[in-house]
Design a protein around this motif. Structure first.
Motif, mmCIF file in Angstrom:
data_model
loop_
_atom_site.group_PDB
_atom_site.id
_atom_site.type_symbol
_atom_site.label_atom_id
_atom_site.label_comp_id
_atom_site.label_asym_id
_atom_site.label_seq_id
_atom_site.Cartn_x
_atom_site.Cartn_y
_atom_site.Cartn_z
ATOM 1 N N PHE A 319 0.850 -1.198 0.000
ATOM 2 C CA PHE A 319 0.000 0.000 0.000
ATOM 3 C C PHE A 319 0.878 1.238 0.000
ATOM 4 C CE2 PHE A 319 -2.112 3.448 2.258
ATOM 5 C CZ PHE A 319 -3.308 3.538 1.563
ATOM 6 N N GLN A 320 0.528 2.193 -0.852
ATOM 7 C CA GLN A 320 1.266 3.444 -0.940
ATOM 8 C C GLN A 320 0.411 4.579 -0.357
ATOM 9 O OE1 GLN A 320 4.386 3.749 -1.903
ATOM 10 N NE2 GLN A 320 4.631 1.620 -2.571
ATOM 11 N N PRO A 321 0.892 5.274 0.682
ATOM 12 C CA PRO A 321 0.142 6.414 1.219
ATOM 13 C C PRO A 321 -0.098 7.452 0.123
ATOM 14 C CG PRO A 321 1.975 5.833 2.652
ATOM 15 C CD PRO A 321 2.161 5.050 1.396
ATOM 16 N N PRO A 322 -1.191 8.186 0.189
ATOM 17 C CA PRO A 322 -1.500 9.164 -0.864
ATOM 18 C C PRO A 322 -0.372 10.146 -1.141
ATOM 19 C CG PRO A 322 -3.395 8.872 0.553
ATOM 20 C CD PRO A 322 -2.278 8.098 1.181
ATOM 21 N N GLU A 323 0.355 10.568 -0.086
ATOM 22 C CA GLU A 323 1.420 11.561 -0.266
ATOM 23 C C GLU A 323 2.565 11.037 -1.128
ATOM 24 O OE1 GLU A 323 -0.445 12.171 3.836
ATOM 25 O OE2 GLU A 323 0.297 10.486 2.652
ATOM 26 N N LEU A 324 2.677 9.724 -1.280
ATOM 27 C CA LEU A 324 3.769 9.136 -2.058
ATOM 28 C C LEU A 324 3.332 8.682 -3.447
ATOM 29 C CD1 LEU A 324 5.648 7.030 0.662
ATOM 30 C CD2 LEU A 324 6.024 9.399 -0.058
ATOM 31 N N ARG A 325 2.147 9.077 -3.857
ATOM 32 C CA ARG A 325 1.641 8.636 -5.163
ATOM 33 C C ARG A 325 1.954 9.659 -6.255
ATOM 34 N NH1 ARG A 325 -4.346 6.359 -3.323
ATOM 35 N NH2 ARG A 325 -3.589 5.231 -1.470
ATOM 36 N N GLU A 326 3.229 9.944 -6.415
ATOM 37 C CA GLU A 326 3.672 10.847 -7.468
ATOM 38 C C GLU A 326 4.523 10.057 -8.454
ATOM 39 O OE1 GLU A 326 2.442 13.722 -7.697
ATOM 40 O OE2 GLU A 326 1.772 14.239 -5.667
ATOM 41 N N GLU A 327 4.825 10.667 -9.573
ATOM 42 C CA GLU A 327 5.573 9.988 -10.630
ATOM 43 C C GLU A 327 6.926 9.503 -10.137
ATOM 44 O OE1 GLU A 327 6.885 10.783 -15.279
ATOM 45 O OE2 GLU A 327 6.392 12.457 -13.979
ATOM 46 N N SER A 337 7.513 3.940 7.452
ATOM 47 C CA SER A 337 6.445 4.342 8.375
ATOM 48 C C SER A 337 6.520 5.852 8.531
ATOM 49 C CB SER A 337 6.625 3.650 9.727
ATOM 50 O OG SER A 337 5.616 4.046 10.631
ATOM 51 N N LEU A 338 5.621 6.552 7.851
ATOM 52 C CA LEU A 338 5.725 8.005 7.753
ATOM 53 C C LEU A 338 5.310 8.706 9.045
ATOM 54 C CD1 LEU A 338 4.225 8.630 4.183
ATOM 55 C CD2 LEU A 338 6.638 8.367 4.826
ATOM 56 N N LEU A 339 5.909 9.873 9.255
ATOM 57 C CA LEU A 339 5.539 10.763 10.349
ATOM 58 C C LEU A 339 4.043 11.096 10.282
ATOM 59 C CD1 LEU A 339 6.719 12.917 12.541
ATOM 60 C CD2 LEU A 339 6.521 14.526 10.630
ATOM 61 N N THR A 340 3.397 11.205 11.448
ATOM 62 C CA THR A 340 2.008 11.645 11.510
ATOM 63 C C THR A 340 1.899 12.877 12.394
ATOM 64 O OG1 THR A 340 1.368 10.377 13.473
ATOM 65 C CG2 THR A 340 1.281 9.228 11.340
ATOM 66 N N GLY A 553 6.397 16.875 4.937
ATOM 67 C CA GLY A 553 7.361 15.887 5.382
ATOM 68 C C GLY A 553 7.027 14.493 4.871
ATOM 69 N N ARG A 554 5.762 14.130 4.936
ATOM 70 C CA ARG A 554 5.332 12.812 4.449
ATOM 71 C C ARG A 554 5.597 12.673 2.950
ATOM 72 N NH1 ARG A 554 1.753 9.695 7.480
ATOM 73 N NH2 ARG A 554 0.579 9.088 5.619
ATOM 74 N N ARG A 555 5.378 13.752 2.199
ATOM 75 C CA ARG A 555 5.660 13.709 0.765
ATOM 76 C C ARG A 555 7.160 13.507 0.511
ATOM 77 N NH1 ARG A 555 2.249 15.283 -3.054
ATOM 78 N NH2 ARG A 555 3.861 16.373 -4.247
ATOM 79 N N GLY A 556 7.968 13.872 1.491
ATOM 80 C CA GLY A 556 9.408 13.649 1.382
ATOM 81 C C GLY A 556 9.870 12.368 2.048
ATOM 82 N N LEU A 558 9.408 11.335 5.188
ATOM 83 C CA LEU A 558 9.962 11.605 6.512
ATOM 84 C C LEU A 558 9.372 10.670 7.571
ATOM 85 C CD1 LEU A 558 11.769 13.493 8.249
ATOM 86 C CD2 LEU A 558 9.750 14.965 8.521
ATOM 87 N N ARG A 559 10.273 10.070 8.373
ATOM 88 C CA ARG A 559 9.870 9.241 9.507
ATOM 89 C C ARG A 559 9.918 10.062 10.787
ATOM 90 N NH1 ARG A 559 14.201 6.016 7.723
ATOM 91 N NH2 ARG A 559 15.131 6.376 9.795
ATOM 92 N N ALA A 560 9.254 9.588 11.832
ATOM 93 C CA ALA A 560 9.212 10.317 13.101
ATOM 94 C C ALA A 560 10.590 10.446 13.724
ATOM 95 C CB ALA A 560 8.255 9.625 14.066
#
Length: 577
Positions: A319-327, A337-340, A553-556, A558-560
């Motif tokens: 599963f890919q989080p929405p923030e990582l769904r770029e080209e 595990s992305l920062l929240t 940060g999530r788009r980059g 970034l982890r906690a």
């Protein structure tokens, strides 16, 4: 937004229009002062207005200002503002968004050249009209031209800081309708892009008709662009287009994936589906039998459709989080595990009334405590930021004592005595090392000379992150989205220097900045640099900007553990020491 904040903006507009029209400075400054008073006012405005004499008792609110405030509370308008709008071409206010054009210059353009909007400004640049004006040199005109071109390019999209609250308000209103089971935003807004083209909403409901009617007949709707049995498009007063589509619960996941995008991400998914004899569309993932007629129209059951996770799994993908769904993002690599937002427990860049903030030290601390933060850094501006009431060394030393006094009196939170220190064009900091050493935390930020060459900008920022007293490099490029592009340093070199010196790079969460950009976050992580996400709060409501910084940060990726604002108090303070 509170009544006083909305009204403050009205007074700011009046002040700008007065200055454009050439009104005397006393009148302009008095109007600006009322705007500041309203920004700082924390009581119930309407209750204050309703109590005889209480409004006039506020220092700086005279009789004429009180009349205007009461007019607005009673009618939603101010007579003087409406009069000014009828006398001043509407396009002039839009010129104030062009970096380098203040009210006085805009007034000159109107009175001396008849330039009243951006189209006229562009024409005046090209035909030499601006060059004929006194004190309008070639360099000034070139800067205005650059700012205009940049603003025009950015005008096609809306800041996430504007779009997200609008989407959330629409969802809140529409969700209350009977029969509406769910409604969510998708598209570039869900992916956390810094600017948004339009808002996409997906809904599940029992009966589409009442939902579509409420959607198209809302108070802020200026035009219905399209209306069908299960979908509609509208334009709002803010100029945003909003598209609503009603889908079946059984196909929600497929619809979310399709409308979230990005286009490039969806193309990759469809190609992968084809390689596995499958067909992916907005209704689901289906077996591909070669028939060109859409499978959902032929009653073919989908392999997966109800959730996005089901579809990714059926394609053999994580599963890919929405923030990582770029080209640029890889489909097959499991995401980190992305920062929240829940991970954030401190804010290390904020301002008080000591410089250009709107709240006292104690009030800012109280808001940070309400959010559950264990630490707040008070970082008012340094002396070179004259326009922001920057602190002289003497005032800074007094301010440090004041912060420590409030810290001692508020055991529920740790207050750090910091400063946002200007980085001069040559890399020097605004205070000497002896003064910097007295601070608990130093955020070094560029505010001027933002058109340096990439080479000079790189050297300037490396000098700042290499100073042993600097903890955080604040908004490293100084850009303002839609207004100025800011510095263009070699971010790889800056990130490597920051990592080597254990200096954190800031994601300034103000939606007008979002600086670092998402691509810079990836560069910083690759270099091993730490990230700090801060709101640059000047008022209580600005703390809510944190979510935009987290999205960036999530788009980059970034982890906690890579974000110092997500560390516990002991780890953070040990790092500061």
């Amino acid at each position: 937004m509170s009544d006083q904040r909305v009204l403050a903006k009205e007074f700011e507009t009046i002040a700008a229009m007065l200055e454009i029209s050439g009104a005397n400075a006393f009148r302009v400054n008095a109007t600006k002062k009322v705007a500041r008073i309203l920004q700082d006012f924390e009581g119930d405005l309407r209750s204050t207005v309703a109590t005889p004499g209480e409004l006039e008792a506020l220092d700086g609110i005279g009789k004429s200002s009180a009349v205007k405030i009461r007019q607005w509370c009673d009618t939603g308008t101010i007579e003087e503002l409406e009069t000014l709008r009828s006398e001043i071409p509407a396009g002039l206010i839009g010129l104030l968004d062009i970096s380098g054009l203040g009210p006085k210059t805009v007034g000159r353009l109107w009175h001396e050249t008849d330039i009243v909007d951006r189209v006229g400004l562009a024409r005046g640049i090209e035909d030499g009209t601006l060059a004929a004006l006194p004190r309008m040199g070639a360099k000034t005109i070139a800067n205005i031209k650059d700012s205009l071109e940049f603003a025009e390019k950015a005008a096609e999209r809306t800041s996430i800081g504007v779009a997200l609250p609008i989407a959330e308000l629409l969802i809140e209103e529409l969700s209350q309708l009977p029969g509406v089971q769910s409604i969510e935003y998708e598209g570039s807004l869900r992916r956390g892009r810094e600017t948004i083209g339009d808002i996409d909403l997906l809904a599940i409901c029992d009966d589409p008709a009442p939902l579509l009617r409420a959607f198209t007949e809302g108070e802020s709707v200026t035009k219905v662009l399209a209306l069908g049995g299960t979908k509609a498009s509208i334009r709002l007063e803010e100029g945003l287009q909003v598209d609503l589509r009603i889908v079946d619960a059984e196909a929600l996941g497929a619809a979310q994936m399709y409308f979230t995008g990005s286009k490039e991400h969806n193309v990759k998914l469809r190609h992968l589906a084809q390689e596995n004899a499958l067909r992916l569309n907005e209704y689901g993932l289906f077996p591909d039998d070669g028939d060109k007629t859409p499978p959902q129209q032929r009653g073919i059951a989908p392999v997966a459709a109800a959730t996005e996770s089901d579809i990714y799994a059926a394609l053999g993908l994580p599963f890919q989080p929405p923030e990582l769904r770029e080209e640029r993002n890889d489909l097959e690599t499991p995401p980190p595990s992305l920062l929240t937002l829940d991970d954030i427990c401190s804010d290390l860049h904020s301002h008080t009334t000591a410089s250009d903030g709107h709240l006292s030290i104690a009030d800012m601390a109280a808001e940070a405590m309400r959010l559950g933060y264990h630490t707040l850094a008070i970082t008012d501006h340094s002396r070179s930021s004259v326009q922001a009431n920057g602190l002289s060394e003497e005032r800074l030393l007094e301010h440090i004592e004041a912060i420590h006094a409030v810290d001692a009196a508020m055991p529920g939170i740790r207050l750090l005595a910091g400063s946002e220190v200007d980085i001069h064009a040559d890399g020097r900091l605004d205070y000497d090392d002896t003064t910097l050493a007295k601070l608990d935390l130093v955020v070094a930020s560029p505010h001027a000379a933002l058109k340096q060459s990439p080479e000079d900008a790189t050297a300037r920022l490396i000098a700042a992150v290499s100073n042993p007293h600097v903890h955080v490099l604040g908004h490293p490029t100084g850009r303002m989205i839609g207004r100025r592009p800011g510095l263009e340093p070699d971010m790889h070199a800056v990130a490597e220097a920051a990592a080597a010196n254990n200096t954190a790079l800031e994601i300034n969460a103000n939606p007008q900045r979002l600086d670092l950009r998402d691509r810079h976050v990836r560069i910083a992580i690759a270099a091993g640099a730490l990230i700090s996400i801060n709101t640059d709060a000047h008022a209580a409501e600005h703390f809510s900007f944190m979510r935009y910084g987290v999205l960036t940060g999530r788009r980059g990726s970034l982890r906690a553990d890579q974000c110092i604002n997500a560390w516990d108090a002991d780890r953070l303070l040990k790092w500061l020491d």
